[in-house]
Each structure stands twice: as structure tokens, then as C-alpha cells.
Design an enzyme around this catalytic site. Structure first.
Site, PDB file in Angstrom:
ATOM      1  N   HIS A  59      22.310   4.403 -16.315  1.00 12.66           N
ATOM      2  CA  HIS A  59      21.384   4.862 -15.280  1.00 12.66           C
ATOM      3  C   HIS A  59      20.785   6.212 -15.646  1.00 12.66           C
ATOM      4  O   HIS A  59      19.846   6.670 -15.012  1.00 12.66           O
ATOM      5  CB  HIS A  59      22.087   4.969 -13.932  1.00 12.66           C
ATOM      6  CG  HIS A  59      22.744   3.686 -13.526  1.00 12.66           C
ATOM      7  ND1 HIS A  59      24.033   3.376 -13.885  1.00 12.66           N
ATOM      8  CD2 HIS A  59      22.276   2.623 -12.836  1.00 12.66           C
ATOM      9  CE1 HIS A  59      24.344   2.172 -13.404  1.00 12.66           C
ATOM     10  NE2 HIS A  59      23.291   1.699 -12.779  1.00 12.66           N
ATOM     11  N   GLU A 101      31.082  -1.668 -14.490  1.00 12.69           N
ATOM     12  CA  GLU A 101      30.585  -0.291 -14.491  1.00 12.69           C
ATOM     13  C   GLU A 101      31.732   0.655 -14.151  1.00 12.69           C
ATOM     14  O   GLU A 101      32.341   0.530 -13.098  1.00 12.69           O
ATOM     15  CB  GLU A 101      29.481  -0.152 -13.441  1.00 12.69           C
ATOM     16  CG  GLU A 101      29.042   1.285 -13.280  1.00 12.69           C
ATOM     17  CD  GLU A 101      27.998   1.475 -12.205  1.00 12.69           C
ATOM     18  OE1 GLU A 101      27.190   0.570 -12.003  1.00 12.69           O
ATOM     19  OE2 GLU A 101      28.014   2.545 -11.586  1.00 12.69           O
ATOM     20  N   ARG A 146      10.503   1.277  -3.962  1.00 16.23           N
ATOM     21  CA  ARG A 146      10.949   0.112  -4.739  1.00 16.23           C
ATOM     22  C   ARG A 146      10.971  -1.140  -3.865  1.00 16.23           C
ATOM     23  O   ARG A 146      11.569  -1.153  -2.809  1.00 16.23           O
ATOM     24  CB  ARG A 146      12.349   0.387  -5.305  1.00 16.23           C
ATOM     25  CG  ARG A 146      12.941  -0.764  -6.085  1.00 16.23           C
ATOM     26  CD  ARG A 146      12.309  -0.921  -7.443  1.00 16.23           C
ATOM     27  NE  ARG A 146      12.873   0.056  -8.362  1.00 16.23           N
ATOM     28  CZ  ARG A 146      13.855  -0.207  -9.212  1.00 16.23           C
ATOM     29  NH1 ARG A 146      14.356  -1.420  -9.292  1.00 16.23           N
ATOM     30  NH2 ARG A 146      14.336   0.730 -10.003  1.00 16.23           N
ATOM     31  N   CYS A 147      10.284  -2.188  -4.333  1.00 15.09           N
ATOM     32  CA  CYS A 147      10.245  -3.436  -3.586  1.00 15.09           C
ATOM     33  C   CYS A 147      10.760  -4.571  -4.470  1.00 15.09           C
ATOM     34  O   CYS A 147      10.642  -4.501  -5.688  1.00 15.09           O
ATOM     35  CB  CYS A 147       8.815  -3.764  -3.165  1.00 15.09           C
ATOM     36  SG  CYS A 147       8.079  -2.470  -2.157  1.00 15.09           S
ATOM     37  N   ILE A 183      25.601  -5.423 -22.733  1.00 10.55           N
ATOM     38  CA  ILE A 183      25.653  -6.278 -21.539  1.00 10.55           C
ATOM     39  C   ILE A 183      24.530  -7.313 -21.532  1.00 10.55           C
ATOM     40  O   ILE A 183      24.495  -8.195 -20.685  1.00 10.55           O
ATOM     41  CB  ILE A 183      25.642  -5.395 -20.262  1.00 10.55           C
ATOM     42  CG1 ILE A 183      26.771  -4.361 -20.331  1.00 10.55           C
ATOM     43  CG2 ILE A 183      25.786  -6.209 -18.998  1.00 10.55           C
ATOM     44  CD1 ILE A 183      28.163  -4.940 -20.522  1.00 10.55           C
ATOM     45  N   GLU A 232       0.819  -1.208   0.000  1.00  9.98           N
ATOM     46  CA  GLU A 232       0.000   0.000   0.000  1.00  9.98           C
ATOM     47  C   GLU A 232       0.865   1.275   0.000  1.00  9.98           C
ATOM     48  O   GLU A 232       0.536   2.262  -0.649  1.00  9.98           O
ATOM     49  CB  GLU A 232      -0.919   0.038   1.233  1.00  9.98           C
ATOM     50  CG  GLU A 232      -2.006  -1.018   1.260  1.00  9.98           C
ATOM     51  CD  GLU A 232      -1.545  -2.325   1.910  1.00  9.98           C
ATOM     52  OE1 GLU A 232      -0.334  -2.625   1.938  1.00  9.98           O
ATOM     53  OE2 GLU A 232      -2.430  -3.070   2.385  1.00  9.98           O
TER      54      GLU A 232
HETATM   55  N1  GLN Z   1      22.561  -9.266 -18.539  1.00  8.17           N
HETATM   56  C1  GLN Z   1      21.834  -8.418 -17.648  1.00  8.17           C
HETATM   57  C2  GLN Z   1      21.225  -7.271 -18.426  1.00  8.17           C
HETATM   58  O1  GLN Z   1      21.801  -6.880 -19.390  1.00  8.17           O
HETATM   59  C3  GLN Z   1      22.737  -7.849 -16.590  1.00  8.17           C
HETATM   60  C4  GLN Z   1      21.990  -7.020 -15.603  1.00  8.17           C
HETATM   61  C5  GLN Z   1      22.807  -6.599 -14.433  1.00  8.17           C
HETATM   62  O2  GLN Z   1      24.004  -6.703 -14.460  1.00  8.17           O
HETATM   63  N2  GLN Z   1      22.193  -6.113 -13.389  1.00  8.17           N
HETATM   64  O3  GLN Z   1      20.194  -6.741 -18.051  1.00  8.17           O
HETATM   65 ZN    ZN Z   2      25.131  -4.715 -14.505  1.00  7.88          ZN
END
Ligand code: GLN
Ligand code: ZN
Length: 764
Positions: free
Chosen positions: A703, A674, A524-525, A440, A17
Site C-alpha cells: 500500500h 497481509e 473512489r467508486c 500474490i 460528477e
Molecule cells: N491476485 C490478486 C492480485 O495480485 C489479489 C488481489 C487482492 O488480494 N486484492 O492482484
Molecule cells: Zn490481497
């Protein structure tokens, strides 16, 4: 008589909620009054849930984060939000959520373009708090209004209230100095404000105050130990009784310090530090209350009530009135109510306890201690039967899996040849240019993808229709990547809701709750899957999708898997065997998938270990043992392939200087990490220890909606090339692109590919 209490209750609500209320308020769909009414209703409900306790927490409810609440209580607001004219709660949300620094300018006219407070993990949990900010000029000023209002509210509802705050030493320890000054130097300025807060609460007739100092379960140097003495000697003049609460780990060498601080009671985590309780008892002055956390606040399994009583009864005889019992830590880290679950099968359901059920267990324990086990005979028998059924269940125990783990040998984790010999074979097979480009794994999860998935789950879309939508998405991702000119392609992960759940759903030994939500941060959950039994893989999980994607292109298609350590760290894990044992089982299951992908002709396989770092124990002394089984698990997963098959791994953080040797030991051919946000700072570590294989330092901050320029990415890569030989560098984003939109991704990757071409020309 034993006293029962609780350190904190989950605040999101049994049906999330609070999340819904917050998000609707932030979108302007409801008013501040609606939100505060919701908060009061949730608190009322939570206190009702805790009515049987002798003392219930007050002040544990939060609209966003308990650490941020404490910053407001102490008047420690970042300078950028001071002097705000509007509602206090709006200012609070400004600190919490802000506007990303990059878009600050665009928001200059509305919200003032405030940067969001930095978030980090609360000890070794998956909960993220807003990091308190300090400078040498930081001043504190008490604002007790939130606590006083909630205290009045609790009392009007007949709650036996025990307010909860974060202690001064932990508050400083978990914060960050913005100007390099020593945050301990602020203690002197901070303590009078704490003293004032204690006096204010005492004036309201509060008897007990819970003051959380979990930093006591970590290694403290002499200055921080000294700070504890300074702080609690300063606060001892208060009329309040302080219950100093520690949790999440072991006191060890801090036990003497903790036992002798001038407070009225001490809470310790008797789940994580059971061995420490007896020795602590010998140290503890005879007038102090000892609160034992005997119900696990970090997992979802039923407590073994009889075993707990076997251990607790002698302590109860010895301590008498001085014994309190509670969950090990705040119940913030478990879901609210098992009664909401309609789809979990009856077996598994009978093994579990969420927050409400954990408090009921506590009540049974107290009743048994106070009135004898006979007085709760039925409850104890039911508990014993459930646990016995769990122990004997064929769904938990799979002898073939246990045997396979027992047969693990060293060479299972070893590649055929060292990197130096594999690399030329892979190069010959893959024919990649220098500075190869890749992503990625995930591409944007569009509205169509999400809709198809939910229709499929609801049974409104049949399997062939669902698969057709996913295939179309994969084809789109492949076509886009070919047009962009990327070198190693991915299928885009359209079919995955979540990188752990997707695999959990296909493995034996996993179950899924409907409402087992736990707060991650703010609204966020997350709903961690439940690893309850021996893990096996009944069928391939990713091979068909990858094979299909490869059929669409001549470029190498990367197979995408989540690694065993990450699956483990993002699940609720069974408590009847060491975590390392569950991790090895996961490793064997994912290893089969790796080998099947190789068999299907996949030449590059990425195994994500996004959460490897967050599994590190709180105490450095225990790091090595964790790292050794974590790395072993990864190696077992990855290293059964031929020399020609290229193994990638990915990690979503840049702080791995301190675990670099272990990461190198994983022996992946390529690691992507990263780095773009930290300006390649990560690579400083290479001055001391160079990563021996190939590395793709992220150049695109996924991000942010910002589109990085080609020049920016070239500059970042040139920095990287100063530390790592150019022939071992890859060009890729920081992480997956699933949270971004195609119109952002296309230009960003266009620039990225152009950057790689420039680098090839300039650094040839
Ligand atoms: N392979 C996943 C993606 O590209 C990696 C996600 C992550 O590292 N959190 O979404
Ligand atoms: Zn990642």
C-alpha cells in the site's frame, strides 16, 4: 395516509460528477468555489429526484464521508489537524486523505504531513468511513454550519426537509479509542453537544430529525444498551421529533430497547427484519410512528410490489397515520439511475431498479396504500409482468447447473490425502528451497496495459493485437521474476481489469452495467458486476495465459483465480435464492477452471479469497452458518486436485484470529496474508490455534511506495519463525503489486529475495 421518506440519496451523481469534481480540485485543476458550486448543483438535483416524497433527507450529501461530517459537526477533529489556518473544507480533506504517515516528513513544509484518518467498512457494506478518533481528553464542540447551510438551501428549493445525523451511541461505537480509554465514558461530554444541535435545528423550525443508530442491529452488551437509555433520555427534552433509524439487520433482543426509547418514531429495515416487524408492533407504544424500510436499499432488483402490499396493507390498516414507508436504508449503496444504461439488454434492464427507480416504487406503494391498488393498476401490472418474466427466464434458470448443485456431495470438497501426506509429494515435485519466495499475482498495471485494454474495448485494437500486447507484458513479468530469482512465478495478471469483473465477464449468469457506480470511499467508486442467473463456465478463462507464461520458464508458474466467496461478496447478487446457493454455483464453475489448469500441467494454483472476511454477518450468532457455506464453497473449488498439486489461497487482511479455525478448514496447502503493517501481530493468534499448513505472512507493504529493506523483512520473518515452524514459512508481499510501479517493485523484491537467502543461511 401513509408518509413517504428517504434515509439518504447517493451523492456521487449519475455520472460520477462528484468524483470528477473532487479529483480535479485535489489536482489543483479547479477551485474551491467550483467544488462547492458542484456540491450545491448535485444536492439540487437529488432533491428534485426526491420531490414526490413527503420528507426528503438533508445533510446526507457529503464531500467525502458522512461519518467525517459528523465528526466535524461535533468538533471532534484529530489533534493533528487542529489549528489549521486555511479553508475548513481543505482541513476536512486533510483528515480524510492526509498524507500517509511514512511520507509525512517529506510534506512537513506543505500540508504539514498529516496522517490520513483510518478507514473501515460501514457495517456490512462496501462503503468505507473515516473512523472517529477518541482519547480520554476528547472534548466536543458544536459546529452546525454544514447542516444549517444545507437546511436553508433545501428550504429555498421548497424541500420538505428532514435533516439526518448519526446518533451518539453509534457514533461512539464505530469510533476508536487512541489511548485505550473507554469511549463510552465520553457519552456524558457528548450528549450536551447533541442536545445543543437538536435545539439549534428546532430553532430553525425543523419538525423531524432522522437520527441513525444502526448499531442497534448488532449484539450490544449491557453498558451499550444502557448508553442508549442514557442518551435518549437526555435528548428527549428537545422540541424536535426524533425518527430513530436502524437498518442493515435485525433488532432481535434489542427490539424492546429500541421500541421504548423516548423518541417519536422508529425506522426498521423490513427487508432484513421482516419477521421482526409484527413482534415489534406489539412492543411499540401507541403514539409512535413506525417507519418500515420496504424497498431494498442494498441491491438493484425491482421490488415485488404486490407481495409487499400483501404484507403491508394489514399493517397500514392497523397503524393508520403512524405508518411511514421508505427504502430499507440510505440509497448510498445503490447506483443512481437505471435510465443511464444503454448497453444492458432489455430483459435484464426490466428486472432492475437503481436509486431513482426505487423511489418511484416507493411512490407506487404509497399510492396503493392511500388510494387502493386500483389507483396504480398499470404500474402494479407492469411490475408483476417484469418479475414473472424474470422468474421464468431461461437466462436465469439453467437446470443443468441446479442439478449439479443438488448433486454436490461431501467428498467433492475433500482432498485425496491430508496435508501431512500431500506436502512431501508437492515438495518432491516442486523442489523449492526453504523460505520459498513468491508474489500474490499481479504486477504493475502500466499505462500501456491500460491503454491497450481501453483501445481493445473501444474496438480500435483487434483481438490478436491486444493479445500480443498482453503476451509481451507476461513475458516481461516472467523475465523480471527470473532475474530477481523468485521461486514460484506468476504471469502478472496484465489481462485483468479487476479480479472479479474478469471472471464475471466470462461466466454465464453475469451482466455488467455502464454506470452502476457505488461509492466505496471518498472519490473512489466501484461498479459491482450483476450476478443475475445460474452460473456456468462456457469455456476456460485463464488456462491459455497461464500455459503461455509457463512455456517461458522452467520455474513453477502459479495459476491465479478468484475464489467463489470473493466473487460473490463483490457482486450485486440475485435475490431469488439464498446467497449460499449462488456461491455453490460459482464454486462449481471455478472448480472446473482449477481442474483444467491442473490438466494443462500447472502445479501450483492460487485461489484468492480477499473478501471472505467481509461477508461475515453483523451478528456473531450468524457467523458460523456463513462460514460453513463459505468454507464449503472454497473446498469444492479447490480440493478436486491431485495431492501433488499445491493449492494456495490469499487474504488481504490480518484480522482473522476470530475465524482461524474456518480458515484452517479451507485446507489450502499455503495461505498468504497481509501482516507487514501490523508487525506480524496476526501471528499472536498462533499462540491459541496454529495454522496447520504453510503460511506466507506478507513482509512488503504494497500500500506504500516505500521500499522495505532486507533487514526489515528478515526481522519480520524471524518474528514469524518464532510462531510457525520455519519449514512451513513462505516469503511474499502483503498483496498484489498492480497499483505499484516497476521502479518500486524491482528493488523491493530484490530485497525480499535477499531476505529469503539470509533466512536460509541463518535459520538452516
Ligand atoms: N491476485 C490478486 C492480485 O495480485 C489479489 C488481489 C487482492 O488480494 N486484492 O492482484
Ligand atoms: Zn490481497
Amino acid at each position: 395516509m401513509v408518509t413517504t421518506h428517504n434515509l439518504g440519496f447517493p451523492r456521487i451523481g449519475a455520472r460520477r460528477e462528484l468524483k470528477l469534481g473532487l479529483e480535479s480540485y485535489w489536482k489543483g485543476q479547479s477551485t474551491l468555489a467550483d467544488l462547492t458550486t458542484l456540491g450545491a448543483a448535485l444536492r439540487r438535483q437529488h432533491w428534485a429526484d426526491q420531490a414526490a416524497l413527503d420528507l426528503a433527507p438533508v445533510g446526507d450529501f457529503s464531500f467525502y464521508d458522512q461519518v467525517l461530517d459528523m465528526s466535524f459537526t461535533l468538533g471532534n477533529l484529530p489533534e493533528r489537524v487542529q489549528g489549521f489556518q486555511g479553508e475548513a473544507l481543505d482541513n476536512y480533506f486533510r483528515v480524510a486523505r492526509g498524507r500517509s504517515a511514512q511520507t509525512a516528513e517529506a510534506h512537513a513544509g506543505c500540508c504539514g504531513g498529516v496522517a490520513a484518518g483510518e478507514m473501515t467498512k460501514w457495517f456490512d457494506t462496501n462503503y468505507h468511513y473515516i473512523v472517529p478518533e477518541f482519547t480520554s481528553a476528547t472534548e466536543f464542540k458544536l459546529d452546525a454550519s454544514r447542516l444549517l447551510e444545507q437546511l436553508a438551501e433545501a428550504r429555498s428549493q421548497g424541500v420538505k426537509a428532514k435533516p439526518v445525523i448519526i446518533g451518539p451511541v453509534t457514533y461512539l461505537a464505530i469510533g476508536k479509542s487512541k489511548d485505550g480509554s473507554d469511549r463510552l465514558a465520553l457519552l456524558e461530554r457528548l450528549l450536551p453537544v447533541y442536545a445543543q444541535l437538536l435545539d439549534t435545528l428546532a430553532a430553525q423550525g425543523v419538525e423531524w430529525l432522522q437520527i441513525d443508530e444502526p448499531i442497534l442491529v448488532t449484539e450490544l452488551d449491557a453498558d451499550w444498551q444502557h448508553a442508549f437509555n442514557t442518551a435518549y433520555h437526555h435528548l428527549k427534552v428537545s422540541k424536535l421529533k426524533l425518527l430513530l433509524a436502524t437498518y442493515f439487520g435485525q433488532l432481535q433482543e434489542n427490539a424492546y430497547l429500541a421500541a421504548h426509547l423516548p423518541v417519536a418514531g422508529l425506522h426498521v429495515d423490513a427487508i432484513n427484519d421482516r419477521e421482526g416487524v409484527r413482534p415489534l408492533l406489539n412492543l411499540l407504544p401507541a403514539h409512535k410512528v413506525l417507519s418500515l424500510g420496504v424497498v431494498n436499499g442494498r441491491n438493484i432488483w425491482k421490488t415485488d410490489l404486490n407481495a409487499t402490499l400483501d404484507w403491508l396493507e394489514p399493517l397500514a390498516r392497523q397503524l393508520g397515520q403512524r405508518l411511514w414507508i421508505a427504502p430499507s436504508c440510505s440509497l448510498l449503496h445503490v447506483p443512481v439511475d437505471l435510465a443511464s444504461e444503454q448497453k444492458l439488454d432489455a430483459d435484464i434492464l426490466s428486472w432492475l431498479a437503481f436509486a431513482r427507480q426505487k423511489l418511484a416504487e416507493l411512490q407506487v406503494l404509497a399510492q396503493a396504500l392511500n388510494g387502493g391498488r386500483d389507483s396504480v393498476r398499470e404500474a402494479l401490472a407492469a411490475n408483476q409482468a417484469a418479475l414473472a418474466a424474470r422468474r421464468a427466464s431461461p437466462r436465469v434458470n439453467n437446470p443443468a447447473v441446479k442439478l449439479a448443485v443438488a448433486r454436490i456431495t461431501e467428498d467433492l470438497g475433500r482432498r485425496e490425502s491430508p496435508y501431512g501426506q500431500r506436502a512431501p509429494k508437492q515438495a518432491a515435485l516442486l523442489q523449492l528451497p526453504r523460505f520459498p519466495t513468491t508474489t500474490i499475482g499481479s504486477f504493475p498495471q502500466t499505462a500501456e496495459i491500460r491503454q491497450a485494454r481501453s483501445e481493445f474495448k473501444a474496438g480500435r485494437l483487434d483481438l490478436p493485437a491486444y493479445q500480443a500486447v498482453m503476451r509481451a507484458e507476461i513475458e516481461r513479468a516472467v523475465r523480471e521474476q527470473e532475474a530477481l530469482g523468485l521461486d514460484v512465478l506468476v504471469h502478472g495478471e496484465a489481462e485483468r481489469n479487476d479480479m472479479v469483473e474478469y471472471f464475471g465477464e466470462q461466466l454465464e449468469g453475469y451482466a455488467f452495467s455502464q454506470f452502476g457506480w457505488v461509492q466505496s470511499y471518498g472519490s473512489r467508486c466501484v461498479k459491482p458486476p450483476i450476478l443475475f442467473g445460474d452460473i456456468s463456465r462456457p469455456h476456460t478463462m485463464t488456462v491459455e495465459w497461464t500455459r503461455y507464461a509457463q512455456s517461458l520458464t522452467d520455474k513453477p508458474m502459479k495459476g491465479m483465480l478468484t475464489g467463489p466467496v470473493t466473487i460473490l461478496n463483490w457482486s450485486f447478487v440475485r435475490d431469488d435464492q439464498p446467497r449460499s446457493a449462488s456461491c455453490l454455483q460459482l464454486a462449481l464453475a471455478i472448480r472446473q477452471e482449477v481442474l483444467d489448469l491442473e490438466q494443462a500441467g500447472v502445479r501450483v494454483i492460487q485461489i484468492d479469497e480477499a473478501a471472505l472476511r467481509e461477508g461475515l454477518p453483523l451478528r456473531r450468532a450468524q457467523w458460523q452458518s456463513y462460514l460453513s457455506w463459505a468454507v464449503q464453497s472454497f473446498r469444492i473449488t479447490a480440493n478436486g486436485v491431485r495431492d501433488e498439486t499445491q493449492i494456495h489461497t490469499h487474504m488481504c487482511y490480518s484480522e482473522f484470529n476470530d475465524i482461524m479455525a474456518s480458515i484452517a478448514d479451507m485446507d489450502a496447502d499455503v495461505i498468504t496474508i497481509e501482516t507487514s503493517r501490523s508487525d506480524m501481530e496476526l501471528l499472536d493468534a498462533f499462540d491459541h490455534f496454529s495454522y496447520p499448513n504453510e503460511i506466507g505472512p506478507g513482509v512488503y507493504d504494497i500500500h506504500s511506495p516505500n521500499i522495505p529493506t532486507e533487514q526489515h523483512m528478515v526481522a519480520l520473518m524471524k518474528k514469524a519463525a518464532e510462531r510457525v515452524p520455519a519449514e512451513r514459512l513462505w516469503v511474499n508481499p502483503d498483496c498484489g503489486l498492480k497499483t505499484r510501479q516497476w521502479p518500486e517493485v524491482i528493488p523491493a523484491l530484490t530485497h525480499m529475495v535477499a531476505a529469503a537467502k539470509t533466512l536460509r543461511a541463518e535459520l538452516a
